[in-house]
Write an enzyme that holds these catalytic residues in place. Sequence first.
Site, PDB file in Angstrom:
ATOM      1  N   ALA A   1       0.851  -1.188   0.000  1.00  0.00           N
ATOM      2  CA  ALA A   1       0.000   0.000   0.000  1.00  0.00           C
ATOM      3  C   ALA A   1       0.888   1.240   0.000  1.00  0.00           C
ATOM      4  CB  ALA A   1      -0.906   0.000   1.229  1.00  0.00           C
TER       5      ALA A   1
ATOM      6  N   GLY B  97       0.010  -5.021   0.896  1.00  0.00           N
ATOM      7  CA  GLY B  97      -1.230  -4.928   0.126  1.00  0.00           C
ATOM      8  C   GLY B  97      -1.143  -5.626  -1.212  1.00  0.00           C
TER       9      GLY B  97
ATOM     10  N   GLU C  46      -1.824  -9.152  -0.527  1.00  0.00           N
ATOM     11  CA  GLU C  46      -3.243  -9.284  -0.180  1.00  0.00           C
ATOM     12  C   GLU C  46      -4.131  -9.243  -1.415  1.00  0.00           C
ATOM     13  OE1 GLU C  46      -3.621  -7.434   4.275  1.00  0.00           O
ATOM     14  OE2 GLU C  46      -2.961  -6.065   2.701  1.00  0.00           O
TER      15      GLU C  46
ATOM     16  N   GLU D 222       4.089  -5.694   7.245  1.00  0.00           N
ATOM     17  CA  GLU D 222       3.499  -4.587   8.010  1.00  0.00           C
ATOM     18  C   GLU D 222       4.069  -4.454   9.417  1.00  0.00           C
ATOM     19  OE1 GLU D 222       0.464  -5.666   4.847  1.00  0.00           O
ATOM     20  OE2 GLU D 222       1.825  -6.771   6.180  1.00  0.00           O
TER      21      GLU D 222
END
Length: 291
Positions: free
Chosen positions: A99, A142, A145, A165
């Site tokens: 992200a 992300g 994911e 993360e």
Amino acid sequence: MATPTVTRLVLRSAYNPRNLAGFIKFYSSQAPSYEFIKVEKAGEKKNVGLITLNRPKALNALCDKLVTEINDALKSFDKDETVGAIVLTGSEKAFAAGADIKEMANNTFSQNIQGQFLVGWDGVSRTTKPVIAAVNGYALGGGCEVAMMCDIIYAGDKARFAQPEVTIGTIPGAGGTQRLTRAVGKSKAMEIVLTGNQITAEEAEKAGLVSKVFPADKVVDEAIKLGEKISSHSQLTVAMAKDAVNTAYETTLQQGLNYEKKMFWGTFATADQKEGMSAFAEKRKPNFKNE
């Protein structure tokens, strides 16, 4: 802004219904313009939707606008009757390196709740047609994911997967702790999530996260071939089969068996089931109508 030529065409069309109909048909057929993705139809029969993440300077980091564009393209392909499957890919260097940290660094807890931060990221998992991730390079945070939201993951041999993360003081927020655990089991998921360490494509395949590994320059082509194979079947039946597999992923065995049986029965209400079985008996190729 419309060019003078287009403006004149619109004005003339206002007085000529035939011209107007032609203009509307031409204009509506044009593909939308995106800033961070490329969209096209691939395969011999152009029956595979191909979405390529295109934010190279940021290694395809997933900012809000990029995710919005992905969701929009997925919705368009989902409605397109000529498309039977979708491939989502990035570059050879990065599928998506996570992200966009700059976009979220100053968020507060209350802002995340009130703005429902990351809630709109599940467009991939809500797509009716099968979505194949063709992963090269980094699929981190992300990016990993989003790959896991896809129905099938093909990886290039240089691909790297991780949920890093924890190394920046947070945890996965778009399914990393949930989908990863279901894919690779508790112990392996704990190792990946709690260390932030990257795993190779070969390790990901061995753990069950990835279906197959190919040379980096072949993985997109192989994903498209898979999409073509899926697209050769009834879209209606494929959607029902995908739904049944997802139910197995999300429910108990007995609930899944009951759901599968009802979906199986349901296929007998479709014209494609009649065509498929007739074609088999007659030793010919079926002509599915998605009905």
